[in-house]
Design a protein around this motif. Structure first.
Motif, PDB file in Angstrom:
ATOM      1  N   LEU A   1       0.850  -1.187   0.000  1.00 43.29           N
ATOM      2  CA  LEU A   1       0.000   0.000   0.000  1.00 43.29           C
ATOM      3  C   LEU A   1       0.885   1.237   0.000  1.00 43.29           C
ATOM      4  O   LEU A   1       1.979   1.228   0.583  1.00 43.29           O
ATOM      5  N   THR A   2       0.431   2.290  -0.630  1.00 43.79           N
ATOM      6  CA  THR A   2       1.190   3.538  -0.637  1.00 43.79           C
ATOM      7  C   THR A   2       1.338   4.080   0.786  1.00 43.79           C
ATOM      8  O   THR A   2       2.376   4.645   1.140  1.00 43.79           O
ATOM      9  N   THR A   3       0.324   3.873   1.605  1.00 44.31           N
ATOM     10  CA  THR A   3       0.406   4.340   2.996  1.00 44.31           C
ATOM     11  C   THR A   3       1.523   3.621   3.763  1.00 44.31           C
ATOM     12  O   THR A   3       2.135   4.201   4.655  1.00 44.31           O
TER      13      THR A   3
ATOM     14  N   CYS B   1       4.634   5.434   2.919  1.00 47.25           N
ATOM     15  CA  CYS B   1       4.701   6.685   3.680  1.00 47.25           C
ATOM     16  C   CYS B   1       5.322   6.440   5.047  1.00 47.25           C
ATOM     17  O   CYS B   1       6.192   7.212   5.490  1.00 47.25           O
TER      18      CYS B   1
ATOM     19  N   ILE C   1       1.380  12.176  -0.079  1.00 47.55           N
ATOM     20  CA  ILE C   1       1.349  11.405  -1.327  1.00 47.55           C
ATOM     21  C   ILE C   1       1.102  12.405  -2.442  1.00 47.55           C
ATOM     22  O   ILE C   1       0.156  13.199  -2.375  1.00 47.55           O
TER      23      ILE C   1
ATOM     24  N   LEU D   1      -9.228   7.592  -4.450  1.00 48.11           N
ATOM     25  CA  LEU D   1      -7.956   7.049  -3.991  1.00 48.11           C
ATOM     26  C   LEU D   1      -7.440   7.834  -2.784  1.00 48.11           C
ATOM     27  O   LEU D   1      -7.020   7.252  -1.780  1.00 48.11           O
TER      28      LEU D   1
ATOM     29  N   ASN E   1      -6.829   6.366   1.003  1.00 44.05           N
ATOM     30  CA  ASN E   1      -5.540   6.504   1.689  1.00 44.05           C
ATOM     31  C   ASN E   1      -5.713   7.238   3.019  1.00 44.05           C
ATOM     32  O   ASN E   1      -5.097   6.884   4.017  1.00 44.05           O
ATOM     33  N   ARG E   2      -6.582   8.219   3.026  1.00 41.80           N
ATOM     34  CA  ARG E   2      -6.857   8.988   4.248  1.00 41.80           C
ATOM     35  C   ARG E   2      -7.527   8.099   5.308  1.00 41.80           C
ATOM     36  O   ARG E   2      -7.241   8.207   6.488  1.00 41.80           O
TER      37      ARG E   2
ATOM     38  N   LEU F   1      -7.066   4.875   5.517  1.00 42.58           N
ATOM     39  CA  LEU F   1      -6.027   3.946   5.972  1.00 42.58           C
ATOM     40  C   LEU F   1      -5.083   4.598   6.971  1.00 42.58           C
ATOM     41  O   LEU F   1      -4.594   3.951   7.893  1.00 42.58           O
ATOM     42  N   ASN F   2      -4.808   5.900   6.765  1.00 38.03           N
ATOM     43  CA  ASN F   2      -3.927   6.636   7.668  1.00 38.03           C
ATOM     44  C   ASN F   2      -4.317   8.106   7.621  1.00 38.03           C
ATOM     45  O   ASN F   2      -3.997   8.798   6.653  1.00 38.03           O
TER      46      ASN F   2
ATOM     47  N   THR G   1      -2.958  13.936   0.573  1.00 40.20           N
ATOM     48  CA  THR G   1      -2.669  13.774  -0.850  1.00 40.20           C
ATOM     49  C   THR G   1      -2.603  15.168  -1.458  1.00 40.20           C
ATOM     50  O   THR G   1      -3.507  15.978  -1.272  1.00 40.20           O
TER      51      THR G   1
END
Length: 164
Positions: free
Chosen positions: A78-80, A83, A91, A107, A111-112, A114-115, A120
């Motif tokens: 995951l991108t998170t 991070c 991001i 997206l 992501n927000r 998730l964390n 972004t």
């Protein structure tokens, strides 16, 4: 305090639109992690290692960008998660047209969720590069068209070798 931003994407291949986003981000952040997605849910022309090499050549050989400010990686997480690994709370995402916005908005929201410490940041490429997409670049080169207005010399070479 050093600020790092994560710029995830497929970069299949990298275009002047992507490069615009990187250049703009370098004015705002100390380091940019260009994160090349290696997810299995896409049909890539180039595999992750090839895309990493193409991006490396485009940024550092063709454009002579600062290697100390740009980190190139490929990832399957995951991108998170990236991070967290790179201690980034930002991001980066590029926007070309209104049609990109709905997907990017969703997206960013995921992501927000998730964390909630991650923001972004949307950056637009310069007007002359907003129409460029990797998909169109691949289609044009496949049909023997001229793509030098869309990407770097080494990227063009890699594309032509792939289609020959």
């Amino acid at each position: 305090m050093h600020k790092t931003a994560i710029y995830p994407g497929t970069f299949d291949p990298i275009t002047f639109g992507h490069i615009d986003v990187i250049k703009k981000a370098l004015k705002l952040f100390d380091k940019i992690v260009v994160a090349i997605s290696d997810g299995e849910n896409k049909d890539y022309l180039f595999d992750a290692e090839e895309r990493l090499e193409i991006v490396r050549n485009a940024l550092f050989k063709d454009l002579k960008m600062n290697k100390k400010k740009i980190i190139l990686i490929s990832f399957k997480s995951l991108t998170t998660t990236l991070c967290k690994k790179y201690k980034s709370s930002v991001i980066l995402r590029g926007l070309r047209a209104v049609s990109d916005f709905e997907y990017e908005f969703q997206l960013a929201g995921m992501n927000r969720k998730l964390n909630n410490n991650i923001e972004t940041l949307f950056l637009m490429s310069d007007v002359e590069n907003q129409i460029i997409s990797s998909k169109f670049v691949k289609e044009i080169v496949k049909l023997n068209g001229d793509i030098k207005k869309f990407t770097t010399k080494s990227t063009i070479k890699a594309l032509k070798e792939k289609y020959d």
